[in-house]
Design a protein around this motif. Structure first.
Motif, short mmCIF file in Angstrom:
data_model
loop_
_atom_site.label_atom_id
_atom_site.label_comp_id
_atom_site.label_asym_id
_atom_site.label_seq_id
_atom_site.Cartn_x
_atom_site.Cartn_y
_atom_site.Cartn_z
N GLU A 1 50.17 13.55 86.19
CA GLU A 1 49.10 13.68 85.12
C GLU A 1 49.32 12.72 83.87
N LEU A 2 50.60 12.24 83.61
CA LEU A 2 50.72 11.14 82.67
C LEU A 2 50.40 9.80 83.45
N MET A 3 50.85 9.85 84.53
CA MET A 3 50.48 8.59 85.48
C MET A 3 48.83 8.40 85.57
N SER A 4 48.25 9.47 85.84
CA SER A 4 46.62 9.45 85.94
C SER A 4 45.97 8.94 84.71
N GLN A 5 46.31 9.49 83.66
CA GLN A 5 45.95 9.10 82.35
C GLN A 5 46.06 7.64 82.07
N ALA A 6 47.19 7.23 82.44
CA ALA A 6 47.54 5.93 82.19
C ALA A 6 46.55 5.02 82.93
N ALA A 7 46.52 5.26 84.23
CA ALA A 7 45.64 4.28 85.03
C ALA A 7 44.54 4.42 84.64
N MET A 8 43.67 5.60 84.17
CA MET A 8 42.45 5.53 83.86
C MET A 8 42.29 4.46 82.71
N LEU A 9 43.30 4.67 81.58
CA LEU A 9 42.86 3.92 80.56
C LEU A 9 43.00 2.39 80.79
N ALA A 10 44.11 1.90 81.97
CA ALA A 10 44.18 0.95 82.35
C ALA A 10 42.97 0.25 82.97
N VAL A 11 42.19 1.32 83.82
CA VAL A 11 41.00 0.72 84.64
C VAL A 11 39.99 0.55 83.60
N VAL A 12 39.89 1.27 82.49
CA VAL A 12 38.84 1.15 81.32
C VAL A 12 38.99 -0.17 80.78
N LEU B 1 39.57 5.73 95.38
CA LEU B 1 40.58 6.14 95.69
C LEU B 1 41.58 7.20 94.80
N GLY B 2 41.41 6.23 93.37
CA GLY B 2 42.19 7.00 92.24
C GLY B 2 41.31 8.12 91.65
N GLY B 3 39.97 8.11 92.05
CA GLY B 3 39.17 9.17 91.57
C GLY B 3 39.37 10.39 92.45
N TYR B 4 39.42 10.22 93.67
CA TYR B 4 39.88 11.11 94.62
C TYR B 4 40.99 11.84 94.20
N ASN B 5 42.12 11.22 94.10
CA ASN B 5 43.49 11.53 93.51
C ASN B 5 43.16 12.55 92.24
N LYS B 6 42.52 11.99 91.38
CA LYS B 6 42.31 12.53 90.16
C LYS B 6 41.80 13.98 90.05
N PHE B 7 40.75 13.98 91.07
CA PHE B 7 39.87 15.35 91.15
C PHE B 7 40.25 16.28 92.24
N LEU B 8 40.73 15.70 93.23
CA LEU B 8 41.23 16.46 94.56
C LEU B 8 42.66 16.42 94.73
N GLY B 9 43.22 15.46 94.60
CA GLY B 9 44.67 15.13 95.20
C GLY B 9 45.67 15.96 94.02
N LEU B 10 45.45 15.64 92.69
CA LEU B 10 46.48 16.10 91.83
C LEU B 10 46.55 17.71 91.81
N PRO B 11 45.38 18.43 91.89
CA PRO B 11 45.28 19.81 92.18
C PRO B 11 45.91 20.31 93.49
N ALA B 12 45.94 19.56 94.32
CA ALA B 12 46.32 19.97 95.70
C ALA B 12 47.96 19.88 95.69
N ALA B 13 48.32 18.50 94.94
CA ALA B 13 49.69 18.49 94.68
C ALA B 13 50.44 19.58 93.93
N SER B 14 49.79 20.00 93.01
CA SER B 14 50.41 21.33 92.18
C SER B 14 50.62 22.41 93.07
N ARG B 15 50.06 22.63 94.15
CA ARG B 15 50.16 23.84 94.96
C ARG B 15 51.03 23.65 96.06
N SER B 16 51.43 22.49 96.59
CA SER B 16 52.25 22.50 97.60
C SER B 16 52.86 20.86 97.77
N LEU B 17 53.85 20.93 98.74
CA LEU B 17 54.72 19.56 99.05
C LEU B 17 53.57 18.86 99.91
#
Length: 299
Positions: free
Chosen positions: A194-205, A247-263
């Motif tokens: 989550e911290l990495m995703s927030q920083a990456a989003m600010l960097a992209v802006v 790809l970053g958007g995919y991870n933000k909205f789909l990948g990270l929720p999936a990562a919170s559920r399983s390895l």
């Protein structure tokens, strides 16, 4: 592409790559500590990689100085060697290149000493800021002078690219390694991502805002964008960046929720980050090519 141009491109790529890793590793340390990850799980291996990245940046800077000597003298690389010291000691470009080498040498020894406290963190981030501003001054933005808006914009753009590329690279190829993730406490991976995703989003802006300004400042018109080598190379770079954003958007909205559920979800996020890394490296390569070309507005 002749030997001089090849060295220009490869040295710029090495500089950008080493810088990106060092920025990414600095932030990754902070995110892992904030997520409660044990320092011993990552610091020894990450420090070795930092030493390699600093060495790569030093080699890249020295190579850039040699290629610049050849360009300024209108000679080949072999003929440029006797002229190298004169260029380094008498030109602004040479002084900037030496400043980068010194900054990376200091950073190398800071990491070699193994310091992990606040003083070490401040020293490294200041050295990276010096690197970013000095590196920006060596490109087209520095041609108008040191204290100018184009140079400030380019420095911010350069640091933001380093943050985004470095965060994706360090996370995808180091932090989320399966053996390392298994040692994380429950919830640590989620908080880190989550911290990495927030920083990456600010960097992209920041990249988008500064990139649009720089493109307008250097290209000048849509005609130059599609009818010059510089403009076409810039479009290729933008295309790769847009794919990486997707790809970053995919991870933000789909990948990270999936990562919170399983390895398995974490593994998927890692693979997407690795593909994103390849796209961003392609964008860095395109950026390196741009450094060898004159912008249309400068012609």
């Amino acid at each position: 592409m002749d030997a001089v141009s090849l060295l220009q491109v490869s040295s710029a790529l090495l500089l950008n790559l080493g810088f990106a890793w060092l920025v990414g590793s600095w932030f990754a340390r902070y995110w892992m500590r904030s997520s409660g990850v044990d320092h011993d799980h990552f610091e020894p291996a990450l420090r070795k990689l930092d030493l390699m990245a600093a060495a790569i940046s030093i080699v890249g800077s020295a190579s850039a100085l040699l290629s610049a000597t050849a360009v300024m003298g209108g000679v080949g690389l072999r003929e440029a060697c006797p002229m190298f010291w004169m260029m380094v000691s008498t030109t602004d470009y040479g002084h900037a290149g030496c400043a980068i080498i010194v900054a990376m040498l200091v950073l190398f020894f800071v990491r070699l000493a193994g310091g992990v406290g606040r003083i070490s963190d401040i020293a490294v981030v200041l050295l990276l800021a010096v690197f970013s501003v000095t590196r920006a001054s060596m490109g087209h933005a520095g041609e108008e002078g040191f204290w100018t808006i184009p140079l400030a914009v380019e420095a911010i753009h350069f640091f933001a690219i380093g943050l985004w590329t470095g965060a994706v690279m360090v996370t995808g190829w180091f932090v989320l390694h399966e053996a390392r993730v298994r040692k994380f406490d429950t919830g640590s991976t989620d908080q880190y991502l989550e911290l990495m995703s927030q920083a990456a989003m600010l960097a992209v802006v920041a990249i988008a805002a500064t990139g649009i300004y720089s493109a307008w400042h250097r290209v000048g018109s849509s005609e130059h964008l599609v009818h010059t080598t510089y403009g076409i190379t810039l479009l290729v770079k933008v295309a790769m960046v847009l794919l990486a954003i997707a790809l970053g958007g995919y991870n933000k909205f789909l990948g990270l929720p999936a990562a919170s559920r399983s390895l398995r979800g974490v593994t998927l996020v890692r693979v997407v980050l690795q593909v994103e890394t390849l796209l961003l490296l392609g964008a860095l390569f395109a950026a390196a090519i741009l450094t060898t070309q004159q912008p249309p507005t400068a012609m």
